[in-house]
Design an enzyme around this catalytic site. Structure first.
Site, PDB file in Angstrom:
ATOM      1  N   TYR A 223       1.004  -1.044   0.042  1.00 25.99           N
ATOM      2  CA  TYR A 223       0.071  -0.221  -0.166  1.00 25.99           C
ATOM      3  C   TYR A 223       0.612   1.357  -0.239  1.00 25.99           C
ATOM      4  CZ  TYR A 223      -4.241  -2.677   0.444  1.00 25.99           C
ATOM      5  OH  TYR A 223      -5.055  -4.096   0.443  1.00 25.99           O
TER       6      TYR A 223
ATOM      7  N   ARG B  81       1.506   1.936  -3.826  1.00 21.69           N
ATOM      8  CA  ARG B  81       0.222   2.142  -4.349  1.00 21.69           C
ATOM      9  C   ARG B  81      -0.347   3.980  -4.245  1.00 21.69           C
ATOM     10  NH1 ARG B  81       1.088  -1.990  -5.796  1.00 21.69           N
ATOM     11  NH2 ARG B  81       1.330  -0.800  -7.326  1.00 21.69           N
TER      12      ARG B  81
ATOM     13  N   GLN C  60     -15.304   2.981  -5.515  1.00 21.29           N
ATOM     14  CA  GLN C  60     -14.440   2.082  -5.151  1.00 21.29           C
ATOM     15  C   GLN C  60     -13.412   2.113  -5.619  1.00 21.29           C
ATOM     16  OE1 GLN C  60     -16.364  -2.050  -6.635  1.00 21.29           O
ATOM     17  NE2 GLN C  60     -16.861  -0.297  -8.408  1.00 21.29           N
ATOM     18  N   ASN C  61     -13.067   3.636  -5.355  1.00 19.96           N
ATOM     19  CA  ASN C  61     -11.486   3.360  -5.757  1.00 19.96           C
ATOM     20  C   ASN C  61     -10.734   3.756  -4.546  1.00 19.96           C
ATOM     21  OD1 ASN C  61     -11.805   3.037  -8.264  1.00 19.96           O
ATOM     22  ND2 ASN C  61     -11.619   4.734  -9.302  1.00 19.96           N
ATOM     23  N   VAL C  62      -9.758   4.073  -3.773  1.00 23.56           N
ATOM     24  CA  VAL C  62      -8.835   4.229  -2.523  1.00 23.56           C
ATOM     25  C   VAL C  62      -8.261   5.791  -3.485  1.00 23.56           C
ATOM     26  CG1 VAL C  62      -9.249   2.060  -1.723  1.00 23.56           C
ATOM     27  CG2 VAL C  62      -7.034   2.411  -3.185  1.00 23.56           C
ATOM     28  N   ASP C  63      -8.024   6.105  -4.497  1.00 31.78           N
ATOM     29  CA  ASP C  63      -7.350   6.556  -4.741  1.00 31.78           C
ATOM     30  C   ASP C  63      -8.339   8.073  -4.961  1.00 31.78           C
ATOM     31  OD1 ASP C  63      -8.752   8.175  -7.217  1.00 31.78           O
ATOM     32  OD2 ASP C  63      -7.943   5.944  -8.099  1.00 31.78           O
TER      33      ASP C  63
ATOM     34  N   HIS D 143     -13.904   1.937  -0.427  1.00 32.83           N
ATOM     35  CA  HIS D 143     -12.795   1.084   0.122  1.00 32.83           C
ATOM     36  C   HIS D 143     -11.861   1.531   0.663  1.00 32.83           C
ATOM     37  CE1 HIS D 143     -15.338  -2.720  -3.288  1.00 32.83           C
ATOM     38  NE2 HIS D 143     -15.281  -2.314  -2.118  1.00 32.83           N
TER      39      HIS D 143
ATOM     40  N   GLY E 218     -15.874   2.340 -15.397  1.00 33.73           N
ATOM     41  CA  GLY E 218     -15.125   2.081 -15.313  1.00 33.73           C
ATOM     42  C   GLY E 218     -15.225   0.466 -14.114  1.00 33.73           C
TER      43      GLY E 218
HETATM   44  N1  APR Z   1     -12.079   3.254 -18.877  1.00 30.89           N
HETATM   45  C1  APR Z   1     -13.173   2.656 -18.597  1.00 30.89           C
HETATM   46  N2  APR Z   1     -13.271   1.061 -18.112  1.00 30.89           N
HETATM   47  C2  APR Z   1     -12.658   0.963 -17.923  1.00 30.89           C
HETATM   48  C3  APR Z   1     -10.811   1.584 -18.730  1.00 30.89           C
HETATM   49  C4  APR Z   1     -10.874   2.686 -19.080  1.00 30.89           C
HETATM   50  N3  APR Z   1     -10.134   3.634 -20.044  1.00 30.89           N
HETATM   51  N4  APR Z   1      -9.640   0.643 -18.818  1.00 30.89           N
HETATM   52  C5  APR Z   1     -10.332  -0.212 -18.439  1.00 30.89           C
HETATM   53  N5  APR Z   1     -11.490  -0.720 -17.860  1.00 30.89           N
HETATM   54  C6  APR Z   1     -12.720  -0.769 -16.688  1.00 30.89           C
HETATM   55  C7  APR Z   1     -12.774  -2.797 -17.287  1.00 30.89           C
HETATM   56  O1  APR Z   1     -13.309  -3.213 -18.687  1.00 30.89           O
HETATM   57  C8  APR Z   1     -13.007  -3.566 -16.098  1.00 30.89           C
HETATM   58  O2  APR Z   1     -14.281  -3.272 -16.125  1.00 30.89           O
HETATM   59  O3  APR Z   1     -12.335  -0.728 -15.182  1.00 30.89           O
HETATM   60  C9  APR Z   1     -12.578  -2.297 -15.213  1.00 30.89           C
HETATM   61  C10 APR Z   1     -12.341  -2.173 -14.189  1.00 30.89           C
HETATM   62  O4  APR Z   1     -12.345  -3.837 -12.899  1.00 30.89           O
HETATM   63  P1  APR Z   1     -11.259  -4.019 -11.928  1.00 30.89           P
HETATM   64  O5  APR Z   1     -10.463  -4.122 -12.072  1.00 30.89           O
HETATM   65  O6  APR Z   1     -12.176  -5.463 -11.073  1.00 30.89           O
HETATM   66  O7  APR Z   1     -12.090  -3.274 -11.327  1.00 30.89           O
HETATM   67  P2  APR Z   1     -13.042  -2.657  -9.669  1.00 30.89           P
HETATM   68  O8  APR Z   1     -14.874  -3.199 -10.499  1.00 30.89           O
HETATM   69  O9  APR Z   1     -13.165  -0.875  -9.369  1.00 30.89           O
HETATM   70  O10 APR Z   1     -12.805  -3.846  -8.282  1.00 30.89           O
HETATM   71  C11 APR Z   1     -13.722  -3.046  -7.894  1.00 30.89           C
HETATM   72  O11 APR Z   1     -11.970  -5.425  -6.138  1.00 30.89           O
HETATM   73  O12 APR Z   1      -9.792  -5.405  -5.997  1.00 30.89           O
HETATM   74  C12 APR Z   1     -11.540  -4.969  -5.373  1.00 30.89           C
HETATM   75  O13 APR Z   1     -10.992  -3.604  -4.000  1.00 30.89           O
HETATM   76  C13 APR Z   1     -10.995  -3.332  -5.398  1.00 30.89           C
HETATM   77  O14 APR Z   1     -12.722  -1.223  -4.918  1.00 30.89           O
HETATM   78  C14 APR Z   1     -11.570  -2.667  -6.282  1.00 30.89           C
HETATM   79  C15 APR Z   1     -12.724  -3.265  -6.201  1.00 30.89           C
END
Ligand code: APR
Length: 227
Positions: A52, A55, A85-88, A103, A169
């Protein structure tokens, strides 16, 4: 009009922050069980802290992109709430007024003995042996797999007032966050911006926008601004 935007890692991808489940994503390089569970913390807190701290450092080296900024612009015409859901902190740095983190927040450290004790760690690393004012080890202020999502009830309350609910996203793989869309009222309109967007069970009138956030969000925002 109440617009609720539910964001995931994809909205920050074009700022240079890796997503979790795309190819080359964070969970390909690191095992969830090594760095993102209470058991991982028990087993090897130094590894978890290093993950982290890296990160946080990386987040501080990037800036908000067009998608984050367009959501700020949308506040001129509508009430916009962001549930991320983002931690940023890219929504905050772009200037969004209402941001709820489901999160947790990478920039904060939290006491392991008293979860109300939070500390801003912008520009800093959390070290092993570094304690809160009550003497408990500090940990990242993130929600790990297997932990409760304290802001879920607040988020459901926000979603329940949405006239428009936009997902940006997110793979919608992680619950309970992914189920938030079902807390919306019957009249709500839905949009899903993601290159890999798919239909969502139980959401009949979903508008799928298979685009990157940097193009999909500005297009939708300019349509919504006219309403
Ligand atoms: N624009 C929009 N969407 C995008 C882009 C982009 N430029 N690039 C990638 N994506 C999409 C992918 O197609 C995918 O569906 O972003 C999504 C990312 O999915 P994950 O990696 O699963 O991320 P997320 O859904 O935020 O994950 C949820 O999982 O590990 C945990 O706590 C963590 O908050 C996180 C949670």
């Amino acid at each position: 009009m109440e617009i609720v935007v539910f964001t995931g890692a994809g909205i920050s991808a074009e700022s240079g922050i890796k997503t979790f489940r795309d190819s080359g994503g964070l969970w390909e390089e690191h095992s969830i069980y090594d760095v993102a569970t209470p058991e991982a913390w028990e087993k090897d807190p130094q590894l978890v802290l290093r993950f982290y701290n890296d990160r946080r450092k990386q987040m501080e080296s990037v800036i908000p992109n067009t998608a984050h900024k367009e959501l700020v612009e949308l506040e001129r015409s509508h009430n916009v709430s962001i549930i991320t859901q983002n931690v940023d902190d890219l929504h905050e740095r772009a200037g969004s007024s209402n941001v709820l983190h489901l999160h947790g927040e990478l920039k904060m450290a939290r006491s392991t003995g008293d979860e109300s004790l939070l500390y801003d760690y912008t520009g800093k690393s959390i070290e092993f042996g570094e304690n809160c004012e009550k003497g408990y080890q500090l940990r990242p202020h993130v929600v790990w797999f297997g932990e409760m999502v304290p802001n879920l009830v607040l988020a459901e309350n926000i979603a329940s007032k949405a006239d428009v609910f936009i997902v940006v996203g997110s793979s919608l793989q992680v619950y309970p966050a992914a189920g938030l869309i079902h807390a919306t009222p019957p009249h709500c309109r839905y949009f899903y911006i993601d290159p890999k967007a798919e239909p969502i069970n139980g959401i009949a009138n979903l508008n799928i926008i298979k685009e990157k956030a940097s193009t999909g969000v500005p297009k939708l925002a300019s349509e919504l601004a006219k309403l």
